[in-house]
Design an enzyme around this catalytic site. Sequence first.
Site, PDB file in Angstrom:
ATOM      1  N   THR A  63     108.346  94.302  51.063  1.00  0.00           N
ATOM      2  CA  THR A  63     107.993  94.035  49.673  1.00  0.00           C
ATOM      3  C   THR A  63     108.774  92.854  49.115  1.00  0.00           C
ATOM      4  O   THR A  63     109.890  92.558  49.580  1.00  0.00           O
ATOM      5  CB  THR A  63     108.292  95.283  48.811  1.00  0.00           C
ATOM      6  OG1 THR A  63     108.142  94.978  47.431  1.00  0.00           O
ATOM      7  CG2 THR A  63     109.724  95.766  49.027  1.00  0.00           C
ATOM      8  N   ASP A  64     108.219  92.214  48.093  1.00  0.00           N
ATOM      9  CA  ASP A  64     108.950  91.138  47.420  1.00  0.00           C
ATOM     10  C   ASP A  64     110.096  91.671  46.561  1.00  0.00           C
ATOM     11  O   ASP A  64     110.973  90.913  46.128  1.00  0.00           O
ATOM     12  CB  ASP A  64     108.013  90.271  46.583  1.00  0.00           C
ATOM     13  CG  ASP A  64     107.291  91.028  45.473  1.00  0.00           C
ATOM     14  OD1 ASP A  64     107.462  92.259  45.359  1.00  0.00           O
ATOM     15  OD2 ASP A  64     106.536  90.388  44.715  1.00  0.00           O
ATOM     16  N   GLU A  65     110.131  92.985  46.340  1.00  0.00           N
ATOM     17  CA  GLU A  65     111.171  93.551  45.488  1.00  0.00           C
ATOM     18  C   GLU A  65     112.565  93.436  46.108  1.00  0.00           C
ATOM     19  O   GLU A  65     113.571  93.570  45.407  1.00  0.00           O
ATOM     20  CB  GLU A  65     110.845  95.003  45.144  1.00  0.00           C
ATOM     21  CG  GLU A  65     109.566  95.129  44.338  1.00  0.00           C
ATOM     22  CD  GLU A  65     109.331  96.519  43.767  1.00  0.00           C
ATOM     23  OE1 GLU A  65     110.315  97.141  43.315  1.00  0.00           O
ATOM     24  OE2 GLU A  65     108.179  96.970  43.787  1.00  0.00           O
ATOM     25  N   TYR A 113     114.682 102.038  45.786  1.00  0.00           N
ATOM     26  CA  TYR A 113     113.544 101.696  46.639  1.00  0.00           C
ATOM     27  C   TYR A 113     113.733 100.333  47.283  1.00  0.00           C
ATOM     28  O   TYR A 113     113.672 100.186  48.511  1.00  0.00           O
ATOM     29  CB  TYR A 113     112.244 101.712  45.836  1.00  0.00           C
ATOM     30  CG  TYR A 113     111.124 100.946  46.511  1.00  0.00           C
ATOM     31  CD1 TYR A 113     110.669 101.328  47.767  1.00  0.00           C
ATOM     32  CD2 TYR A 113     110.537  99.830  45.906  1.00  0.00           C
ATOM     33  CE1 TYR A 113     109.656 100.625  48.412  1.00  0.00           C
ATOM     34  CE2 TYR A 113     109.529  99.127  46.533  1.00  0.00           C
ATOM     35  CZ  TYR A 113     109.091  99.524  47.791  1.00  0.00           C
ATOM     36  OH  TYR A 113     108.094  98.826  48.425  1.00  0.00           O
ATOM     37  N   LYS A 165     114.308  99.221  51.299  1.00  0.00           N
ATOM     38  CA  LYS A 165     113.429  98.300  52.022  1.00  0.00           C
ATOM     39  C   LYS A 165     114.201  97.084  52.522  1.00  0.00           C
ATOM     40  O   LYS A 165     113.952  96.578  53.621  1.00  0.00           O
ATOM     41  CB  LYS A 165     112.260  97.869  51.139  1.00  0.00           C
ATOM     42  CG  LYS A 165     111.235  98.954  50.886  1.00  0.00           C
ATOM     43  CD  LYS A 165     110.558  99.441  52.164  1.00  0.00           C
ATOM     44  CE  LYS A 165     109.633  98.400  52.764  1.00  0.00           C
ATOM     45  NZ  LYS A 165     108.910  98.942  53.963  1.00  0.00           N
TER      46      LYS A 165
END
Length: 347
Positions: free
Chosen positions: A130-132, A155, A159
Amino acid sequence: MKILITGGAGFIGSAVVRLAVARGHSVVNLDALTYAACLDNIASVSGDPLYAFEQADIRDRNAVARILETHKPDAIMHLAAESHVDRSIDAPGEFIETNITGTYTLLEAARAYWTTQGKPESFRFHHVSTDEVFGSLGDTGMFTEDTPYDPRSPYSASKAASDHLVRAWSETYGLPVVLSNCSNNYGPYHFPEKLIPVVILNALAGKPLPIYGNGSNVRDWLYVEDHADALLCVLEKGRLGRSYNIGGENERSNLELVQTLCAILDEKRPRAGGSYAELITFVTDRPGHDARYAIDPTRIRQELGWRPSVTVEEGLERTVQWYLDNEDWWRALQNREGVGMRLGKTT
């Protein structure tokens, strides 16, 4: 190609399963069937001879090893993950277990399998992230593959850790990997706890449409079927050890997004009391809510020739219509744990 897809009964995973089968790939779907999984998501391919299903937890090394030995895939696409930020605030342990320990277990099983097969050069382990992991942007700038990691939630931290594990297994053991980091996905079969399905279903029920803070948080929205296409492109053409940022080139603030959804619903299913936009309600912001995400997709466009095909306006209209046409699907999920509840308020 025979592909083992983890998390193939989830939102993004099922889109990859459906597309891969449609393109003639053999697919083995490994899914633990946790709360956000739904076998109806892959009902359209469940009877196809190219499709096989294995219920297992990626943390179960013996089960994963058995599945690899039984099916002998040419590639692994790792999508299985806990992904809801609000749930990660309430119960971070589940995210550590699945996203970090699960990825480690899968990597070790994949390494052992790849070794016993003679370390074929064609094998790929594609880790989907993810870009998060990159944190939060200001008003300008975009995430590139070289942006330093700066995760802000349990989260995104889990990741980020899984991304680092995959790179380490590539550098240390030579495991042939590719990675991708995507922006916010939306589209058909989106589990009804994320913003877009929550807004659509609350609107249809005449309930408030909750927006965190003042709605100024910006995301880059990627239609899930575009993402599935990009993932197969990365798997088939991506350079070993390389990561690819996948974005929709569709930045919108949360408020703009919800207003667009309301306008689509006003046209497709008019509300007796006026516009659905009158139901918009601003609620207390999420702890550590990132201000803005934006993807620079230059690498995947220049190296692999991929770019999104669906604008956010087209994609949102398709999504709203899908939920209007598939009430049986989403009603069956509304009684699952946490659906319809405000989560992630812990400070």
